[in-house]
Each structure stands twice: as structure tokens, then as C-alpha cells.
Design a protein around this motif. Structure first.
Motif, short mmCIF file in Angstrom:
data_model
loop_
_atom_site.label_atom_id
_atom_site.label_comp_id
_atom_site.label_asym_id
_atom_site.label_seq_id
_atom_site.Cartn_x
_atom_site.Cartn_y
_atom_site.Cartn_z
N GLY A 241 0.57 -1.28 -0.06
CA GLY A 241 0.09 -0.08 -0.12
C GLY A 241 1.07 1.11 0.10
O GLY A 241 0.58 2.61 -0.52
N TRP A 242 1.81 1.11 -0.08
CA TRP A 242 3.02 2.91 0.57
C TRP A 242 3.85 2.59 -1.10
O TRP A 242 3.82 3.62 -1.50
CB TRP A 242 3.90 1.35 1.97
CG TRP A 242 3.64 2.18 2.86
CD1 TRP A 242 3.26 1.24 3.77
CD2 TRP A 242 2.95 3.10 3.83
NE1 TRP A 242 2.92 1.59 4.89
CE2 TRP A 242 2.64 3.31 4.96
CE3 TRP A 242 3.24 4.96 3.11
CZ2 TRP A 242 2.43 3.93 5.99
CZ3 TRP A 242 2.63 5.76 4.28
CH2 TRP A 242 2.19 4.73 5.74
N ILE A 243 3.51 1.72 -1.75
CA ILE A 243 4.26 1.81 -3.29
C ILE A 243 2.95 3.41 -4.34
O ILE A 243 3.55 3.79 -4.56
CB ILE A 243 4.28 0.56 -3.98
CG1 ILE A 243 5.21 -0.38 -2.90
CG2 ILE A 243 4.62 0.36 -5.17
CD1 ILE A 243 5.66 -1.98 -3.58
N PRO A 244 1.69 2.18 -4.12
CA PRO A 244 1.53 3.72 -4.76
C PRO A 244 1.55 5.03 -3.73
O PRO A 244 0.86 6.13 -4.89
CB PRO A 244 -0.10 3.22 -4.62
CG PRO A 244 0.30 1.75 -3.77
CD PRO A 244 0.95 1.47 -4.37
N ALA A 245 1.52 4.90 -2.58
CA ALA A 245 1.56 5.86 -2.02
C ALA A 245 2.26 6.59 -1.90
O ALA A 245 2.41 8.21 -1.65
CB ALA A 245 0.94 6.03 -0.40
N GLY A 246 3.54 6.66 -2.44
CA GLY A 246 4.79 6.62 -2.45
C GLY A 246 5.01 7.19 -4.04
O GLY A 246 5.83 8.96 -4.68
N GLY A 247 4.25 6.87 -5.10
CA GLY A 247 4.20 7.83 -6.45
C GLY A 247 3.14 8.54 -6.46
O GLY A 247 3.40 9.30 -7.31
N ILE A 252 3.10 15.07 -6.68
CA ILE A 252 2.40 15.28 -6.55
C ILE A 252 4.39 16.91 -6.44
O ILE A 252 3.71 17.62 -7.32
CB ILE A 252 2.56 15.81 -5.18
CG1 ILE A 252 1.05 15.11 -4.65
CG2 ILE A 252 2.37 17.14 -4.00
CD1 ILE A 252 0.94 14.87 -3.19
N PHE A 253 5.17 16.04 -6.38
CA PHE A 253 6.51 16.60 -6.32
C PHE A 253 7.13 17.44 -7.96
O PHE A 253 6.39 18.36 -8.25
CB PHE A 253 7.16 16.06 -5.50
CG PHE A 253 9.13 16.74 -6.28
CD1 PHE A 253 9.99 17.57 -5.92
CD2 PHE A 253 9.52 16.37 -7.36
CE1 PHE A 253 11.06 18.41 -6.69
CE2 PHE A 253 10.67 16.52 -8.05
CZ PHE A 253 11.20 17.55 -7.77
N VAL A 307 6.85 8.23 -12.95
CA VAL A 307 6.47 8.72 -12.82
C VAL A 307 6.62 10.99 -12.93
O VAL A 307 5.30 12.05 -12.87
CB VAL A 307 5.37 8.51 -10.56
CG1 VAL A 307 4.83 9.74 -10.23
CG2 VAL A 307 4.97 7.42 -11.05
N LEU A 308 7.75 10.60 -12.36
CA LEU A 308 8.30 12.80 -12.21
C LEU A 308 7.62 13.23 -14.03
O LEU A 308 7.32 13.85 -13.97
CB LEU A 308 9.97 12.01 -12.45
CG LEU A 308 9.75 12.06 -10.93
CD1 LEU A 308 11.55 11.87 -10.90
CD2 LEU A 308 9.72 13.78 -10.02
N GLY A 309 7.81 12.12 -14.76
CA GLY A 309 7.19 12.58 -16.05
C GLY A 309 6.15 12.55 -15.96
O GLY A 309 5.20 13.37 -17.17
N HIS A 310 4.97 11.87 -15.99
CA HIS A 310 3.73 11.35 -15.70
C HIS A 310 3.52 13.06 -14.95
O HIS A 310 2.64 13.19 -16.01
CB HIS A 310 3.77 10.15 -14.97
CG HIS A 310 1.45 10.01 -15.15
ND1 HIS A 310 1.40 9.76 -15.94
CD2 HIS A 310 0.63 10.50 -13.93
CE1 HIS A 310 -0.16 9.95 -15.83
NE2 HIS A 310 -0.72 9.87 -14.81
#
Length: 392
Positions: A241-247, A252-253, A307-310
Motif C-alpha cells: 500500500g505504501w508503493i502507490p502512496a509513494g508514487g 505531487i512534486f 511518475v516524474l515524467g507523468h
């Protein structure tokens, strides 16, 4: 005495967040729903399909009737669907209510994105959309954690009730503070327009392709990552569950950084950076699959880079798709949104066919679609976008 309109830049993140409220907070409730009603997966599938298809109808309606009436109607249906889902006593009733909620969410998001084009110039719209998606990322981070807590303490029906409560607050805010954004005379021009005009726009085709490509890659992660991390690599559900939360934190950043990059570099260089990140991330994952197939860290690192690119591509793609279509903004938004959902659904269904109970293909079904998305984004950023800006 009329109330002072709520600044749209503050209202936009709340409207966009209706999507993670309806999806991310719902995921922790799926096992409990399956135990109570016998099935839960159909309600999620129908929700996604209704959301994608309904956008095609909401776009022309938003151009003809205006943003405010359709937005208020969509929020009202969202509330009714949430209450109906909470009271469902059979899986068929839940599926019907979730289908209504998906269509209602389409109306909300189409009107919100179209209003960005109504109120802001194309360049400013990129910044506003990036700010709005930052708010969406914050809700996406909190929604699954809150959903899991509510399910554990009160049961899955209260998750659906909270969705209705969220939409009710939004309805009041929009009723009191959201003024019509469709310019006068635009409805007549939109009625005379056609879908052909939308697809005739080179800007729409390029930017909608950017949004669809990056979303298809992230959707495959959402769809297949539980099987990869839990079934194949042996992580516990709580740890996963922490993996999508970290994503979500990375997203956000990235959306915050996107605003600064747009001011400093402009759209072309910013999207080129995003495309490079979107390709480098899956390449890291692919190397991990080849050299260390049981290692978790290459998948996590590659996902963070993607995700940075997304976080760059989504605000640029969504705002850019309507930049050259001020009188057809509703139609442009609806077809862009439909393209995102159609691409994600088709790629996800194909990738899911390569997942079996033995996990014989490892993480490749999740990694290869993201790698393909990265290649497409590089082609768009380094070939199609320069032609678009060169023509201007």
C-alpha cells in the motif's frame, strides 16, 4: 445579494479530486464488498467504462448548455450514486449505481477542464492545470489510506457514503460560487461545430496523444502492480500500500516542478524532459527484470522516475489539447478524456492476458507497456511537437 464567486484556481483541485475519491478510496473496500455481495470487480470495470464513454456526450452538452448546469447536474448524480451504492443490497444494484457515478464524474471533469480553457489563455492554462493536478495528487495520496481506515472501523458502506458527502459539499460550493464560464455566443458556434473540427486541429491530436500515452502506462502499473509486488515478489498487502502512496508523493512534486519548468523553459523543453524521464524509468525496470528479476528496488526506482515524467505530461497534455479550440473546448476535453480511458483500457486488457497464477512472466507485463509509452512520448516530444511549434 450574490455571493462572491469562489476563485476557480481553488475550486479546480477539488473538482479534479472527485476522480480519486471515487476510485482510490474504493479500492480498499473491494474485498469487503466481495464478501458482502459476492462480487466487486464488475462494479469497478463498469465504472471505468461509463466514465470513458459518458465523456463523449458530456462534451457537446457542456458546449451547448454551458458548464454550470452540467456541472451541478453531474455533482447531484454523483451524490445520488454514492448514496445508492451505500444502500446496495445486491451486486446488480451496486454496478448500476457505480455506472451512474462514472457518468457523473465524466460531467464534472469535462466541465472543470473546459472551464480552464474558458478562463485562461493557453499558456496560463498549463500552469493552472498543473496546480489543479497537484491537489488531485494530494487527495490520491490520502484517499486509499482513509478508505482503508473507514472500512476497518465502520464498513464499506460508509466509504460510499463519504463519497456522497464529498460531492454534496462540492455541489454547495459550485452552486454558491461557480459562475458560468462559457463566453457569450460560444454556444451557438459550438452547436454549428463538429467533431471533425476537433480532430482537424494538429494541436489537439498531438497533446491528446501525449495525455493518452502517459496515462496508459500509469494505468498498467495500477492494474498489474498488486500481482507483481504481492503475488510475484511476496510483499505483504500492507507494505504494498505504501508503493502507490509513494508514487502519489512523487506525482505531487512533479506537478509542482512542472509549473516552474514551464515558466523557465516553455512547453517544448519541459515535455522533452518529461519524455526522457518516462523512457528512462521503464528502462531501469527492464534492466532489473533482466539482471535481478527478484529485486524490488529497480521496479520502485523506475516507477518513481516514470511518475516524474507523468506529472509533467498530464497537465501539459490535458491543457494543450484544448488550447486551440476555445469554442469547442467541451468536445475537445471529452474526446481527449475518452482517448485516455480507451488507450488505458485496451493496453491494460492486453497486458493482463500475460498474467497467470504462476506469475511465469514476472514483472514484464507491467514493465513493457510503460516502456512502450515512454517510446511513444519520446517520438511525440522530439518529432511531433517541434513540428507543431515550428508551424506556429
Amino acid at each position: 445579494m450574490r455571493n462572491k464567486p469562489l476563485p476557480f484556481a481553488l475550486l479546480l483541485p477539488l473538482l479534479l479530486a472527485a476522480q480519486p475519491v471515487a476510485t482510490d478510496s474504493y479500492l480498499p473496500a473491494l474485498p469487503a464488498i466481495a464478501r458482502a455481495l459476492g462480487s466487486a470487480s464488475a462494479s469497478l470495470t463498469v465504472f471505468v467504462l461509463a466514465f470513458g464513454i459518458a465523456q463523449l456526450m458530456c462534451g457537446p452538452l457542456a458546449d451547448r448548455w454551458g458548464r454550470r448546469p452540467l456541472l451541478l447536474a453531474g455533482l447531484a448524480c454523483y451524490v445520488l450514486a454514492g448514496l445508492g451504492s451505500a444502500l446496495s443490497f445486491h451486486v446488480a444494484m451496486l454496478v448500476a449505481c457505480r455506472a451512474l457515478q462514472g457518468a457523473a464524474m465524466a460531467a464534472v471533469l469535462v466541465c472543470a477542464r473546459a472551464a480552464v480553457r474558458d478562463l485562461y489563455a493557453p499558456q496560463d492554462g498549463l500552469h493552472v492545470m498543473a496546480r489543479g493536478l497537484t491537489g488531485l495528487g494530494i487527495v490520491a495520496l490520502a484517499a486509499p489510506l482513509l478508505g482503508a481506515w473507514v472500512v476497518q472501523l465502520a464498513g464499506w458502506r460508509w466509504v460510499m457514503a463519504l463519497m456522497a458527502a464529498y460531492a454534496s459539499v462540492l455541489w454547495v460550493l459550485c452552486w454558491r460560487g461557480f459562475a458560468e464560464t462559457l463566453p457569450q455566443g460560444s454556444a451557438a458556434k459550438a452547436s454549428a461545430g463538429s467533431v471533425r473540427e476537433v480532430f482537424a486541429s494538429r494541436s489537439f491530436r498531438v497533446w491528446a496523444s501525449v495525455a493518452a500515452s502517459t496515462y496508459a502506462g500509469i494505468f498498467c502499473f495500477l492494474l498489474l502492480s498488486p500481482m507483481v509486488y504481492i503475488e510475484y515478489l511476496g510483499l505483504s498487502p500492507a507494505l504494498y500500500g505504501w508503493i502507490p502512496a509513494g508514487g502519489s508523493l512523487v506525482y505531487i512534486f512533479s506537478t509542482m516542478a512542472c509549473r516552474r519548468l514551464l515558466r523557465r523553459w516553455g512547453p517544448l523543453r519541459t515535455v522533452r524532459l518529461g519524455a526522457t524521464l518516462s523512457l528512462v524509468g521503464p528502462c531501469i525496470q527492464a534492466l532489473g527484470c533482466l539482471l535481478a528479476p527478484q529485486a524490488v528496488w529497480p521496479l520502485l526506482l523506475g516507477h518513481a522516475v516514470y511518475v516524474l515524467g507523468h506529472g509533467i505530461h498530464q497537465p501539459c497534455g490535458q491543457a494543450g489539447a484544448v488550447a486551440d479550440l476555445p469554442t469547442q473546448a467541451g468536445r475537445a476535453v471529452s474526446w481527449s478524456g475518452f482517448g485516455m480511458m480507451a488507450a488505458a483500457f485496451c493496453v491494460g486488457q492486453v497486458a493482463a492476458q500475460f498474467v497467470d497464477a504462476q506469475q511465469s512472466h514476472g514483472a514484464w507485463p507491467m514493465v513493457l507497456p510503460m516502456l512502450l509509452a515512454g517510446v511513444l512520448l519520446m517520438l511525440l516530444a522530439w518529432w511531433r511537437l517541434p513540428r507543431l511549434y515550428g508551424a506556429r
